[in-house]
Write a protein that holds these residues in place. Sequence first.
Motif, PDB file in Angstrom:
ATOM      1  N   ALA A 287      40.836 -12.487 -22.253  1.00 17.77           N
ATOM      2  CA  ALA A 287      41.631 -12.114 -21.075  1.00 17.77           C
ATOM      3  C   ALA A 287      41.190 -12.933 -19.880  1.00 17.77           C
ATOM      4  O   ALA A 287      40.030 -13.305 -19.771  1.00 17.77           O
ATOM      5  CB  ALA A 287      41.479 -10.620 -20.769  1.00 17.77           C
ATOM      6  N   ASP A 288      42.145 -13.230 -19.024  1.00 18.00           N
ATOM      7  CA  ASP A 288      41.883 -13.929 -17.761  1.00 18.00           C
ATOM      8  C   ASP A 288      42.971 -13.447 -16.828  1.00 18.00           C
ATOM      9  O   ASP A 288      44.123 -13.885 -16.923  1.00 18.00           O
ATOM     10  CB  ASP A 288      41.955 -15.450 -17.989  1.00 18.00           C
ATOM     11  N   ALA A 289      42.629 -12.479 -15.969  1.00 20.48           N
ATOM     12  CA  ALA A 289      43.669 -11.785 -15.205  1.00 20.48           C
ATOM     13  C   ALA A 289      43.048 -11.100 -13.994  1.00 20.48           C
ATOM     14  O   ALA A 289      41.821 -10.973 -13.911  1.00 20.48           O
ATOM     15  CB  ALA A 289      44.326 -10.730 -16.102  1.00 20.48           C
ATOM     16  N   PRO A 290      43.892 -10.623 -13.064  1.00 23.86           N
ATOM     17  CA  PRO A 290      43.356  -9.766 -12.006  1.00 23.86           C
ATOM     18  C   PRO A 290      42.535  -8.642 -12.652  1.00 23.86           C
ATOM     19  O   PRO A 290      42.903  -8.141 -13.735  1.00 23.86           O
ATOM     20  CB  PRO A 290      44.610  -9.239 -11.318  1.00 23.86           C
ATOM     21  N   THR A 291      41.432  -8.253 -12.017  1.00 23.37           N
ATOM     22  CA  THR A 291      40.435  -7.405 -12.683  1.00 23.37           C
ATOM     23  C   THR A 291      41.023  -6.142 -13.302  1.00 23.37           C
ATOM     24  O   THR A 291      40.738  -5.836 -14.466  1.00 23.37           O
ATOM     25  CB  THR A 291      39.303  -7.077 -11.693  1.00 23.37           C
ATOM     26  N   GLU A 292      41.849  -5.416 -12.552  1.00 25.15           N
ATOM     27  CA  GLU A 292      42.388  -4.167 -13.118  1.00 25.15           C
ATOM     28  C   GLU A 292      43.238  -4.443 -14.353  1.00 25.15           C
ATOM     29  O   GLU A 292      43.163  -3.710 -15.334  1.00 25.15           O
ATOM     30  CB  GLU A 292      43.198  -3.392 -12.074  1.00 25.15           C
ATOM     31  N   ALA A 293      44.029  -5.497 -14.296  1.00 29.09           N
ATOM     32  CA  ALA A 293      44.878  -5.840 -15.447  1.00 29.09           C
ATOM     33  C   ALA A 293      44.007  -6.237 -16.634  1.00 29.09           C
ATOM     34  O   ALA A 293      44.273  -5.837 -17.779  1.00 29.09           O
ATOM     35  CB  ALA A 293      45.837  -6.972 -15.064  1.00 29.09           C
ATOM     36  N   ALA A 294      42.943  -6.996 -16.384  1.00 29.77           N
ATOM     37  CA  ALA A 294      42.067  -7.416 -17.483  1.00 29.77           C
ATOM     38  C   ALA A 294      41.416  -6.196 -18.127  1.00 29.77           C
ATOM     39  O   ALA A 294      41.332  -6.089 -19.352  1.00 29.77           O
ATOM     40  CB  ALA A 294      41.005  -8.386 -16.965  1.00 29.77           C
ATOM     41  N   LEU A 295      40.969  -5.242 -17.281  1.00 28.81           N
ATOM     42  CA  LEU A 295      40.249  -4.088 -17.819  1.00 28.81           C
ATOM     43  C   LEU A 295      41.161  -3.130 -18.569  1.00 28.81           C
ATOM     44  O   LEU A 295      40.701  -2.371 -19.413  1.00 28.81           O
ATOM     45  CB  LEU A 295      39.526  -3.342 -16.688  1.00 28.81           C
ATOM     46  N   SER A 296      42.457  -3.169 -18.257  1.00 26.53           N
ATOM     47  CA  SER A 296      43.355  -2.259 -18.970  1.00 26.53           C
ATOM     48  C   SER A 296      44.086  -2.963 -20.118  1.00 26.53           C
ATOM     49  O   SER A 296      44.909  -2.355 -20.797  1.00 26.53           O
ATOM     50  CB  SER A 296      44.353  -1.619 -17.998  1.00 26.53           C
ATOM     51  N   ASP A 297      43.741  -4.221 -20.354  1.00 24.37           N
ATOM     52  CA  ASP A 297      44.346  -4.974 -21.462  1.00 24.37           C
ATOM     53  C   ASP A 297      43.912  -4.363 -22.799  1.00 24.37           C
ATOM     54  O   ASP A 297      42.722  -4.172 -23.038  1.00 24.37           O
ATOM     55  CB  ASP A 297      43.850  -6.428 -21.341  1.00 24.37           C
ATOM     56  N   PRO A 298      44.863  -4.028 -23.665  1.00 23.86           N
ATOM     57  CA  PRO A 298      44.498  -3.380 -24.938  1.00 23.86           C
ATOM     58  C   PRO A 298      43.492  -4.194 -25.759  1.00 23.86           C
ATOM     59  O   PRO A 298      42.609  -3.609 -26.395  1.00 23.86           O
ATOM     60  CB  PRO A 298      45.840  -3.266 -25.682  1.00 23.86           C
ATOM     61  N   ALA A 299      43.592  -5.514 -25.728  1.00 24.75           N
ATOM     62  CA  ALA A 299      42.651  -6.336 -26.498  1.00 24.75           C
ATOM     63  C   ALA A 299      41.230  -6.190 -25.942  1.00 24.75           C
ATOM     64  O   ALA A 299      40.245  -6.202 -26.694  1.00 24.75           O
ATOM     65  CB  ALA A 299      43.081  -7.802 -26.460  1.00 24.75           C
ATOM     66  N   VAL A 300      41.135  -6.032 -24.626  1.00 29.20           N
ATOM     67  CA  VAL A 300      39.820  -5.870 -23.992  1.00 29.20           C
ATOM     68  C   VAL A 300      39.244  -4.503 -24.339  1.00 29.20           C
ATOM     69  O   VAL A 300      38.074  -4.370 -24.710  1.00 29.20           O
ATOM     70  CB  VAL A 300      39.941  -6.060 -22.461  1.00 29.20           C
ATOM     71  N   ILE A 301      40.087  -3.483 -24.245  1.00 30.96           N
ATOM     72  CA  ILE A 301      39.625  -2.127 -24.578  1.00 30.96           C
ATOM     73  C   ILE A 301      39.161  -2.085 -26.028  1.00 30.96           C
ATOM     74  O   ILE A 301      38.091  -1.558 -26.339  1.00 30.96           O
ATOM     75  CB  ILE A 301      40.752  -1.100 -24.307  1.00 30.96           C
ATOM     76  N   ALA A 302      39.922  -2.711 -26.921  1.00 33.12           N
ATOM     77  CA  ALA A 302      39.552  -2.730 -28.341  1.00 33.12           C
ATOM     78  C   ALA A 302      38.224  -3.454 -28.541  1.00 33.12           C
ATOM     79  O   ALA A 302      37.377  -3.025 -29.332  1.00 33.12           O
ATOM     80  CB  ALA A 302      40.656  -3.397 -29.160  1.00 33.12           C
ATOM     81  N   ALA A 303      38.011  -4.540 -27.813  1.00 31.56           N
ATOM     82  CA  ALA A 303      36.758  -5.299 -27.956  1.00 31.56           C
ATOM     83  C   ALA A 303      35.569  -4.443 -27.544  1.00 31.56           C
ATOM     84  O   ALA A 303      34.539  -4.427 -28.220  1.00 31.56           O
ATOM     85  CB  ALA A 303      36.817  -6.571 -27.104  1.00 31.56           C
ATOM     86  N   TYR A 304      35.719  -3.699 -26.452  1.00 26.99           N
ATOM     87  CA  TYR A 304      34.603  -2.844 -26.005  1.00 26.99           C
ATOM     88  C   TYR A 304      34.401  -1.665 -26.942  1.00 26.99           C
ATOM     89  O   TYR A 304      33.267  -1.265 -27.212  1.00 26.99           O
ATOM     90  CB  TYR A 304      34.828  -2.364 -24.569  1.00 26.99           C
ATOM     91  N   LEU A 305      35.480  -1.113 -27.477  1.00 28.35           N
ATOM     92  CA  LEU A 305      35.343   0.029 -28.388  1.00 28.35           C
ATOM     93  C   LEU A 305      34.709  -0.387 -29.707  1.00 28.35           C
ATOM     94  O   LEU A 305      34.070   0.406 -30.376  1.00 28.35           O
ATOM     95  CB  LEU A 305      36.700   0.675 -28.661  1.00 28.35           C
ATOM     96  N   GLY A 306      34.859  -1.662 -30.036  1.00 27.68           N
ATOM     97  CA  GLY A 306      34.308  -2.161 -31.296  1.00 27.68           C
ATOM     98  C   GLY A 306      32.810  -2.411 -31.236  1.00 27.68           C
ATOM     99  O   GLY A 306      32.196  -2.713 -32.252  1.00 27.68           O
ATOM    100  N   GLU A 307      32.262  -2.215 -30.025  1.00 24.94           N
ATOM    101  CA  GLU A 307      30.841  -2.466 -29.836  1.00 24.94           C
ATOM    102  C   GLU A 307      30.008  -1.337 -30.433  1.00 24.94           C
ATOM    103  O   GLU A 307      30.341  -0.179 -30.254  1.00 24.94           O
ATOM    104  CB  GLU A 307      30.615  -2.531 -28.321  1.00 24.94           C
TER     105      GLU A 307
END
Length: 242
Positions: free
Chosen positions: A218-238
Amino acid sequence: MSFLVIDGAVKTFGGLRAVDGVSLSLEQGEIVGLLGPNGSGKTTLINLVSGALPASDGRITLDGTRLTGLRPDRIARAGVARTFQLVRVLPSLTLTENVMIPAVFGAHAHWGAAARRVAGEALDRVGLAGRETATAGELTYIDQKRLELARALAAEPSLLLLDEWLAGLNPSELLEGIALIRELAQSGITILMVEHIMEAVRALCPRAVVMNSGRLIADAPTEAALSDPAVIAAYLGEPADA
Ligand SMILES: Nc1ncnc2c1ncn2[C@@H]1O[C@H](COP(=O)(O)OP(=O)(O)OP(=O)(O)O)[C@@H](O)[C@H]1O
Ligand SMILES: [Mg+2]
């Protein structure tokens, strides 16, 4: 052309592609959060920009100057300074001595009295004025972090790379740390900051880039990046203990 351009950066360790074709650009004066789960390649990317590690492939330029292929001391002279994820100060040296070293080896190669003046200004900027003759080993943790930031600033960088500089601070220290970074950002220095504390990223970074498994997801305004489903999935996979 953007101020910092990372174009197709790759770093392999044996079979592992710790940084796997990352491209991103920063404009001069921008402050950007570099996020991602543990082991996603953030520190390795910082190491490629600072020259601590040679890139396996790709090209990195700062204000049109090619950094890839340069020695770390040349990259420092070109205006890049960084802090380390684990604080690295020289415990037996005084604060002034700690900070004079990067003033000598930084962008403007100061010497003697000039290096001492630049060191004093850097200590002042991080709130360590008056402590010049203390040794680094006597400092509390937050003050060691301040000192490490002063070491980076004494190199008079145009690009500052922060690797979890806010980690380990208590809540009131965190607010002080955020205020300090905000002042630096307002002074016009370009900042790429690795950070896990989302409160700090939201407070400081209008834009965030997110890595996962060596890639930019992701490369986006911070709120948009943090709510990006791919980003959420990456953090949940930790893993929960990471
Ligand atoms: N010098 C090295 N030799 C071999 N493997 C390395 C080296 N440095 C990093 N790695 C590996 O590269 C991957 C990325 O590591 P890196 O330190 O860049 O992650 P990170 O995103 O900074 O993680 P963290 O949030 O935990 O600091 C990890 O799998 C790590 O084990
Ligand atoms: Mg790291």
